[in-house]
Design a protein around this motif. Structure first.
Motif: not given
Ligand SMILES: Nc1nc2c(ncn2[C@@H]2O[C@H](COP(=O)(O)OP(=O)(O)OP(=O)(O)O)[C@@H](O)[C@H]2O)c(=O)[nH]1
Ligand SMILES: [Mg+2]
Lengths: 628, 455
Positions: B406, A555, B419, B440, A548, A433-434, A551-552, B425, B422
Motif C-alpha cells: 500500500x 490504534x 503515507x 521512535x 488512515x 506515532x500518530x 486506522x490510527x 511504520x 505510515x
C-alpha cells in the motif's frame, strides 16, 4: 509593592515564561510575571527563527490554545517558507526567519495588553516553602510575592560554562549572566540535576559578506502564515536567505585545528546534540562528504548580523576565522561574535508530573530549558501547559494535558517525563506515532474547542474557529449531495483526469477519494462555486486520509486501556516477581503513572508490561476479596 | 541481576522407562539443591560423574551433573541438570528429595516462560520450544530446532533490518528536508520497496511451508460417486475406516483421518461423491464436501480410470474445475487402473506427468501418490534452513506485505511521503509482533548515525 498575593506567579520572561503568564492571565487568574529585565521579554537568544519540521506543529498548537508565539511570528517574520510541501500534509511545516527586535516588540505588546497580567522587573532569589508546598517567592530586594501556584522558567543555561578552543569561562547565552541564587537554591532541593551541552556558530557581519556569489533562497509566495488568526498583511518587509557550502579547504582547516578543540581533546565529554552537530563533528563522522550546506540567515531588518546555520563550532577563534574565510562568499567575512560550546544544568524532567508540577514540591511548576529541552517552540509549549495547570491548580481544578494522539504537546510532555533526556530535547515528527492525525493544518480542530472550555480562547478567535469548522461541514455536505452520472458530459470531463473511468453514479465526496482529484477540479466540472481556500484543503485531507486516520484512531482506542490503567502510587516494584533488576530500576527511576506510560520506557519489554498487569490483577483480586 | 523467585524442578525426559532420565532445576535455590544432593556446587558448565545422595546419606543414583550459573543458562537463572538412569522409580525418588528443599514442581512450559521473561529467547523462539516438544515427526523436530536456534527469527530480523534502513531514509527525508536527501526524486525508495517485498514473499513462502509442517496439510478426496474415494482413504490410512460399497452415494458425512506419511502429518478428508443431488441427505453431504474442497491445502480429484480416458482436469470434470477456487491445489488421481486391460493405454497414462494412476484395491501407485503429496508440502526440499511457523507469524508477515504494498501505491500515485512512512511504520509494527519492539527514539538514533544531518 509589598507582600502581594496573586493566583499565579511566573518567574522568567523567556518563551516559556511569556506563554505561561499569558495563558494563566487569559484564564482569568491574577498573574504576576517576574523577569530580570523587562527589556528582554520574548528575547530570541539564539537564531531568530520560529517553526520548522515538528516545531511549527508545536507553534500552531500553542496558537490553537490562544498562545502568543504564532501571532508574534506573523508580526516579526521576514522570510516564510513551507517545508516538505510535497511530502504530504502530515509532515508539512512552516518556518519563519524573524526580526529579533520586532519579535520582542510583538511579545511585549501582547503581554502589556493582557488583562489580569502584572509585569515586574525583579530577580527572584528564593522560594517560600511551607511544608511540601511552594507558596511564594522572594526577590533580590527582599520583596515577597505570594501565590497559589508558581511557575519557574529560569532555565537559560543554568551554571553555564562556555568553551571556545581550550579556553573556558562561566557564562550564559550571548552575554547573559550565567546562574543565579535561585538556581543554587533549587540544587539544594531533592531534584535530580544533570548536565547538557550544545553549541552555536560564530555570527558574521553581513556587510563583509558577498551575497552575489551565493545561491539565493527567497521566501515562498504566497507568504505562508503562522497563526490561525494571522494573515500575510501582518508581515513586515520580506527578505531572502542565502545558501553557501563548506569545501575541502574548510575541512582541512578544521582538521588541523582539532588538537585545540574542546570536543576532541576531552575537555567536554560527549559531542552535543545529535541533530545539531558541530561542523567539526560532521567532518569527522562523515569524512566522505566533501561539502556541507550552510544556510546564511539574516538576524533582522535593522541589523547586519548574519547567522551561518550549520557552522556550529567551538574551535579557537583563529581557526573559526580561517574556516569562515575559506567559504564561498565569506572570503572577507568578519566575525562579530565567536561560536562556542556550552555546558549547562537541567533538572531531570522525570521528576515532573504530566501537569509539569514537580513531584517533590506542590504548587511548583517547571517549564522550558530547565527541563532539558531546546528551542523556543518546545519552551513555549511547556510554558503554555504549565501556565494552564498552574491556573487550574490555583482553583483546585484537576490538571489538563493533551494525550499523545491529541497533540505534539502531548508527545513532548509524555516523552519528557517518561524518557527523560540525555541531549537537549528537540521535537521531530518521527517522535509522533500518530503523525497523520497531528498535522499543523488541523491543530485548531484538535485543540481549540478544549481551549475554549479551559477559558483560553477569546471570542474573536472562537468565532473564527466556529466559522471554519462549520464551513468544512457545509462544503462536505454539498459535495456529498452532488451526483455525477456515468456517461454524462461531466463524467467525460472527469475521466480525462482519473485512471479508472467513472462507471456508476458517484457523489463528489466519493470522487475526492481518488488520487489526483482535488476540490478545485471538482468545482470546475460540477458548477459548484466557492472560494479556493484552506477550507477546501481541510475537506480534501479529511476525505483522502480517512482510511488512515480511522486506522490510527483504532490504534489509539486499542491502547486506551493501557493508558487508563493507573499504577498505584505505592507500588513496590521489588515485590513483583519476574521483573529483571534492570527493568525494576527503570521503573523506579520514572515512577510511571499509567501502564501505558510504563510501556514506553525504553527497556521495559512487553513481557515486563504483562507482569505489571498480572500484578495489578492479582492485587485487585485480593482487594476485592478483602472488601467482600 | 535477576529477581529472587521460587525455584522449580521437573523431569525433562518423557515419562516411562528410558535410557536416561534428566531432572532440571532452575531458580535461586539451585545451588542449595546441588550442595545437598552432590555435596558441592559443580564447576560451571562441566560434565561431572557423581553420586546423587539423599538426605539420609544413601546414594540414590549415579550420573552426570551439569551446573549453569545465571545469567548464562537456558532460563537466565541458576540451572542444574541431573542426568541419571531413566527408571521412573529412581527419578521420582530424586524428585522427592529436591521438592523437600523449598523447590516446587514446574508448570508445563515454565522453563521456557522464564527464559522468555528473562529475555533469553524471544516469543518466536519460545513457541518453537513448544513446537519442538510436541513435534510429531523428525522433520518437524528439525524445523522446530531451526526456529529455536533463531533461523526464523534471523530471517525476520534480516527483513526488519532492511525495513528499518528504508524507514531511516524516509524519515530522514521528512525530518531533515533541507539536507539534500530527497526520496521523491531519486527513485531509490521504489527499488528498496520492491526488494523488501521480494524478501517478504520468500520468507512468507517458507513460513507457509513451515506452518504446513507443524500443523499438517489438509488433503481432500473428491470426485464423482463410486470412483473409490473411500477406498483410497482406507488405503492411505492403512485402516478400514470408511464404508466402501458398490452403491453410488455411499459416503454422506465427512470422514477425517489423521495420518503420518513417513512422519509427515496429513489430514485426509473423505467426502460425498459429487453429482446432481438426489435427496436431502446427499445434498447436504455434497454441500459439506464443497466447503472442505474450498478450504483444502490440496484436492485430489479422483476419476474412475475404467470409465474415462481423459487426463486433463478440465476434461475430466469441467463443472468441478470451474467451481474450484484455486487450480494450483488440484491433482487428478486416476483410480482403478487395475481394471484397464489395454496395455498401450495404461503405458501412455503412466508416462503422463499430469495425473497419478493408482489402484486403491491393489495398492498400485500409492507410493507415487505419497511421494507427490510430500513434494506438494515442500517436504523433499526440507533442508537446514527450514523452520516451523505458526498462523500468527503468517498473519504478521501478510499484514506487513500488505502495508508495504500500500505504501508503494501511495508513493507512486500521490507521491505522499507521509503515507508511505505510515505504511512502513505499520509494516514494522506487524513484524515486531514476531520479534521485538523498535521505538521512535531508536529510529532517530539510526537517522543520526546514518546521515549527516543537522544545522
Ligand atoms: N477394481 C477396483 N475397484 C475399486 C477400486 N477402488 C474402489 N473400487 C470399488 O469401487 C466401488 C466404490 O468404492 P468407494 O470407495 O465406496 O467409492 P466412493 O468414491 O467412496 O463412492 P461414494 O462414497 O459413493 O461417493 C467399490 O465397490 C470399490 O470396491 C480400485 O482401485 N479398483
Ligand atoms: Mg465413499
Amino acid at each position: 509593592m509589598k507582600d502581594q498575593q496573586f493566583d499565579v506567579i511566573v518567574v522568567g520572561g523567556g518563551h516559556a515564561g511569556t506563554e505561561a503568564a499569558a495563558a494563566s492571565a487569559r484564564m482569568g487568574c491574577r498573574t504576576l510575571l517576574l523577569t530580570q529585565n523587562i527589556e528582554t521579554l520574548g528575547q530570541m537568544s539564539c537564531n531568530p527563527a520560529i517553526g520548522g519540521i515538528g516545531k511549527s506543529h508545536l507553534v500552531k498548537e500553542i496558537d490553537a490554545l490562544g498562545g502568543v508565539m504564532a501571532l508574534a511570528t506573523d508580526r516579526a517574520g521576514i522570510h516564510f517558507r513551507i517545508l516538505n510541501s510535497r511530502k504530504g500534509p502530515a509532515v508539512r511545516a512552516t518556518r519563519a526567519q524573524t526580526d529579533r527586535l520586532l519579535y520582542k516588540q510583538a511579545i511585549r505588546y501582547h503581554l502589556e495588553n493582557q488583562p489580569c497580567l502584572t509585569l515586574c522587573q525583579q530577580t527572584v532569589d528564593d522560594l517560600v516553602v511551607e511544608k511540601d508546598r511552594v507558596v511564594g517567592v522572594v526577590t533580590q530586594m527582599g520583596l515577597k510575592f505570594y501565590a497559589e501556584s508558581t511557575v519557574l522558567t529560569v532555565g537559560t543555561f543554568l551554571g553555564g560554562i562556555i568553551h571556545i578552543g581550550l579556553e573556558s569561562h562561566a557564562g550564559g547565552r550571548a552575554g547573559d549572566p550565567p546562574s543565579n541564587r535561585l538556581a543554587d537554591r533549587l540544587r539544594e532541593l531533592p531534584f535530580r540535576v544533570d548536565r547538557l551541552k550544545t553549541g552555536t556558530p560564530p555570527r558574521i557581519d553581513g556587510r563583509t559578506v558577498d551575497f552575489t556569489v551565493m545561491e539565493i533562497q527567497p521566501g515562498d509566495t504566497p507568504e505562508p502564515v503562522m497563526s490561525y488568526m494571522g494573515s500575510a498583511a501582518d508581515h513586515p518587509q520580506q527578505i531572502p536567505c542565502h545558501i553557501t557550502h563548506t569545501n575541502e579547504k574548510t575541512h582541512d582547516i578544521i582538521r588541523r585545528g582539532l588538537d585545540r578543540s574542546p570536543l576532541f581533546t576531552g575537555v567536554i565529554d560527549g559531542t552535543g546534540p545529535r541533530y545539531c552537530p558541530s561542523i567539526e563533528d560532521k567532518i569527522i563522522r562523515f569524512s566522505d562528504k566533501t561539502s556541507h550546506q550552510i544556510f546564511v540567515e539574516p538576524e533582522g531588518l535593522t541589523t547586519t548580523e548574519i547567522y551561518p546555520n550549520g557552522l556550529s563550532t567551538s574551535l579557537p577563534l583563529d581557526v573559526q576565522q580561517d574556516l569562515i574565510r575559506s567559504i564561498k562568499g565569506f572570503e572577507r567575512a568578519v566575525i562579530c561574535r565567536p561560536g562556542y560550546a556550552i555546558e549547562y544544568d537541567y533538572f531531570d524532567p522525570r521528576d515532573l508530573k504530566y501537569s509539569l508540577e514537580t513531584r517533590h514540591l506542590k504548587s511548583l511548576f517547571f517549564a522550558g530549558q530547565i527541563n532539558g529541552t531546546t528551542g523556543y517552540e518546545e519552551a513555549g509549549a511547556q510554558g503554555l501547559l504549565a501556565g494552564i495547570n498552574a491556573a487550574r491548580a490555583s482553583r483546585q481544578q484537576d490538571p489538563w494535558y493533551p494525550r499523545r494522539d491529541e497533540g505534539y504537546l502531548g508527545v513532548l510532555i509524555d516523552d519528557l517525563i517518561t524518557l527523560g533526556t540525555t541531549e537537549p530535547y528537540r521535537m521531530f515528527t518521527s517522535r509522533a506515532e500518530y503523525r497523520l492525525i497531528l498535522r499543523q493544518d488541523n491543530a485548531d480542530r484538535r485543540l481549540t474547542e478544549t481551549g475554549r472550555s479551559l477559558g483560553l480562547i477569546e471570542d474573536a478567535r472562537w468565532q473564527s474557529f466556529c466559522n471554519k469548522r462549520d464551513a468544512i461541514e457545509a462544503r462536505k455536505q454539498k459535495l456529498a449531495g452532488h451526483w455525477i452520472q456515468p456517461g454524462g458530459v461531466v463524467a467525460e470531463n472527469l475521466n480525462t483526469l482519473v485512471e479508472n473511468p467513472i462507471s456508476r453514479a458517484y457523489n463528489l465526496l466519493e470522487l475526492l477519494k481518488r488520487p489526483r482529484l482535488h476540490v478545485t477540479e471538482l468545482l470546475k466540472v460540477s458548477g459548484l462555486n466557492w472560494p479556493g481556500d484552506e477550507i477546501n484543503e481541510q475537506v480534501e485531507i479529511d476525505v483522502k486520509y480517512e482510511g488512515y486516520i480511522s486506522r490510527q484512531a483504532e490504534e489509539v482506542e486499542r491502547l486506551q486501556r493501557q493508558e487508563n490503567t493507573r499504577l498505584p502510587k505505592d507500588i513496590v516494584y521489588q515485590d513483583i516477581s519476574g521483573l529483571s533488576a534492570e527493568v525494576r530500576q527503570k521503573l523506579e527511576q520514572v515512577k510511571p503513572f499509567t501502564l501505558g506510560q510504563a510501556s514506553r520506557i525504553s527497556g521495559v519489554t512487553p513481557a515486563a508490561v504483562s507482569l505489571l498487569l498480572i500484578h495489578l490483577k492479582k492485587n485487585a483480586g485480593r482487594k476485592q476479596l478483602k472488601s467482600a | 541481576m535477576l529477581t529472587s523467585r521460587d525455584t522449580i524442578v521437573a523431569i525433562a525426559t518423557p515419562p516411562g522407562r528410558g535410557g536416561i532420565g534428566i531432572i532440571r532445576v532452575s531458580g535461586d535455590a539451585t545451588k542449595a539443591v546441588a550442595r545437598k544432593l552432590l555435596g558441592r556446587t559443580p564447576k560451571p558448565r562441566y560434565a561431572r560423574y557423581t553420586d546423587f545422595v539423599g538426605v539420609d546419606g544413601s546414594v540414590l543414583d549415579q550420573g552426570i551433573a551439569l551446573f549453569y550459573p545465571a545469567p548464562k543458562s537456558f532460563t537466565g537463572e541458576d540451572v542444574l541438570e541431573l542426568q541419571g538412569h531413566g527408571g521412573p522409580v529412581i527419578l521420582d525418588l530424586i524428585m522427592k528429595e529436591i521438592l523437600a528443599l523449598n523447590v516446587r514442581m514446574a508448570r508445563p512450559g515454565e522453563f521456557s516462560e522464564r527464559a522468555f521473561l528473562n529475555d533469553k529467547i524471544d516469543l518466536a523462539q519460545a513457541e518453537a520450544i513448544a513446537d519442538l516438544i510436541d513435534s510429531a515427526s523428525q522433520q518437524a523436530a528439525r524445523g522446530a530446532m531451526a526456529s529455536l536456534q533463531g533461523v526464523f527469527s534471523r530471517r525476520i530480523e534480516e527483513m526488519v533490518e532492511s525495513l528499518i534502513s528504508l524507514r531511516t531514509y524516509v524519515e530522514a527525508c521528512i525530518d531533515f528536508p533541507e539536507e539534500e536527501i530527497d526520496f521523491l526524486t531519486d527513485g531509490k525508495v521504489l527499488l528498496r520497496l520492491d526488494d523488501i517485498l521480494g524478501q517478504l514473499a520468500k520468507v512468507l513462502n517458507d513460513a507457509v511451508q513451515g506452518a504446513l509442517l507443524r500443523e499438517g496439510m489438509t488433503v481432500v478426496l473428491a470426485g464423482k460417486p463410486n470412483v473409490g474415494k473411500s477406498s483410497l482413504l482406507n488405503q492411505l490410512s492403512g485402516k478400514d475406516s470408511a464404508i466402501v460399497t458398490a452403491t453410488a452415494g455411499t459416503t454422506r458425512d465427512l470422514l477425517r483421518e489423521y495420518v503420518h506419511l513417513d512422519g509427515m502429518p496429513l489430514h485426509l478428508v473423505d467426502t460425498a461423491g459429487l453429482r446432481r443431488g438426489t435427496g436431502e441427505i446427499e445434498l447436504e453431504g455434497i454441500r459439506r464436501a464443497w466447503q472442505e474442497i474450498e478450504r483444502a491445502d490440496r484436492v485430489l480429484l479422483l476419476v474412475d480410470a475404467s470409465e474415462s480416458d481423459e487426463l486433463r482436469p478440465e476434461k475430466v470434470m469441467p463443472e468441478f474445475v470451474e467451481r474450484l477456487p484455486n487450480l494450483d491445489n488440484l491433482t487428478v488421481v486416476r483410480n482403478k487402473v487395475d481394471l484397464i486391460a489395454d496395455e498401450a493405454l495404461l503405458k501412455k497414462e503412466l508416462l503422463s506427468s499430469e495425473v497419478i494412476s493408482v489402484s486403491a484395491k491393489t495398492g498400485f501407485g500409492i507410493d507415487k501418490l505419497k511421494q507427490h503429496l510430500k513434494s506438494c508440502m515442500g517436504f523433499s526440499a526440507l533442508g537446514e534452513g527450514q523452520f516451523t511457523a505458526r498462523r500468527r507469524h503468517l498473519d504478521a508477515l501478510e499484514k506487513a506485505r500488505d502495508y508495504i504494498a500500500e505504501g508503494r501505491t501511495q508513493l507512486i500515485d500521490t507521491e505522499a511521503g507521509d503515507l508511505l512512512a505510515e505504511n512502513l511504520r505499520l509494516a514494522q509494527l506487524a513484524l515486531t509482533e514476531i520479534t521485538g519492539e523498535f521505538t521512535p527514539e531508536d529510529l532517530l538514533g539510526r537517522i543520526f548515525s546514518t546521515f549527516c544531518v543537522g544545522k
